[in-house]
Design a protein around this motif. Sequence first.
Motif, mmCIF file in Angstrom:
data_model
loop_
_atom_site.group_PDB
_atom_site.id
_atom_site.type_symbol
_atom_site.label_atom_id
_atom_site.label_comp_id
_atom_site.label_asym_id
_atom_site.label_seq_id
_atom_site.Cartn_x
_atom_site.Cartn_y
_atom_site.Cartn_z
ATOM 1 N N LYS A 157 2.210 -0.776 -4.060
ATOM 2 C CA LYS A 157 1.338 0.095 -4.856
ATOM 3 C C LYS A 157 0.175 0.610 -4.018
ATOM 4 C CE LYS A 157 2.429 -1.755 -9.400
ATOM 5 N NZ LYS A 157 1.976 -2.520 -10.555
ATOM 6 N N GLU A 158 -0.388 -0.258 -3.178
ATOM 7 C CA GLU A 158 -1.482 0.177 -2.301
ATOM 8 C C GLU A 158 -0.993 1.223 -1.308
ATOM 9 O OE1 GLU A 158 -3.360 -3.174 -0.420
ATOM 10 O OE2 GLU A 158 -3.854 -4.100 -2.351
ATOM 11 N N ASP A 185 1.525 3.274 -1.719
ATOM 12 C CA ASP A 185 1.761 4.505 -2.482
ATOM 13 C C ASP A 185 0.456 5.261 -2.719
ATOM 14 O OD1 ASP A 185 4.455 3.947 -2.573
ATOM 15 O OD2 ASP A 185 4.421 3.195 -4.650
ATOM 16 N N ARG A 186 -0.598 4.537 -3.081
ATOM 17 C CA ARG A 186 -1.905 5.165 -3.304
ATOM 18 C C ARG A 186 -2.427 5.814 -2.029
ATOM 19 N NH1 ARG A 186 -4.413 0.461 -5.209
ATOM 20 N NH2 ARG A 186 -3.050 -0.124 -6.881
ATOM 21 N N GLU A 187 -2.270 5.122 -0.912
ATOM 22 C CA GLU A 187 -2.729 5.666 0.370
ATOM 23 C C GLU A 187 -1.965 6.940 0.724
ATOM 24 O OE1 GLU A 187 -2.532 2.627 3.350
ATOM 25 O OE2 GLU A 187 -4.046 1.396 2.354
ATOM 26 N N GLU A 239 -0.579 9.001 -1.416
ATOM 27 C CA GLU A 239 -1.042 10.048 -2.331
ATOM 28 C C GLU A 239 -2.385 10.614 -1.872
ATOM 29 O OE1 GLU A 239 -1.148 8.393 -6.252
ATOM 30 O OE2 GLU A 239 1.029 8.175 -6.375
ATOM 31 N N GLU A 240 -3.274 9.770 -1.384
ATOM 32 C CA GLU A 240 -4.574 10.226 -0.906
ATOM 33 C C GLU A 240 -4.415 11.095 0.346
ATOM 34 O OE1 GLU A 240 -6.974 6.761 -0.374
ATOM 35 O OE2 GLU A 240 -7.093 6.354 -2.524
ATOM 36 N N ASP A 286 -3.370 14.618 -0.599
ATOM 37 C CA ASP A 286 -4.395 15.462 -1.257
ATOM 38 C C ASP A 286 -5.246 16.198 -0.287
ATOM 39 O OD1 ASP A 286 -3.511 14.646 -3.694
ATOM 40 O OD2 ASP A 286 -5.053 13.134 -3.980
#
Length: 105
Positions: free
Chosen positions: A94-95, A97-99, A101-102, A105
């Motif tokens: 999950k971490e 995946d978040r990285e 996504e960031e 952006d």
Amino acid sequence: ISSLMSATNLNRTGSSKYKSRKLWTQNETLALMVGVHMFGKGNWAQILDRFKKKFNDRNSVQLKDRYRVLEKHPDELHYYENKAEIIVKDRLNKEADREREEEDD
């Protein structure tokens, strides 16, 4: 009377001088194993600090003692090790995946 008090572990006020034993919940045991997976066996204070809210008024000695009990029961230890590994891997995924996504952006 004094022999009766000592035989039943009562102090002069009539209450027990020992706290009653509190059984470990599955959530507490799982938090302990996740902590061992993350910080390593023996780092009880770190584990306690990280998961303080998961442990119901436990201290680092109790964490160590619980782990020692688990070591005497390999099937139970293995069960919680596997569950802890899944939780840690899921958090890491999950971490990651978040990285990603960031970065997008």
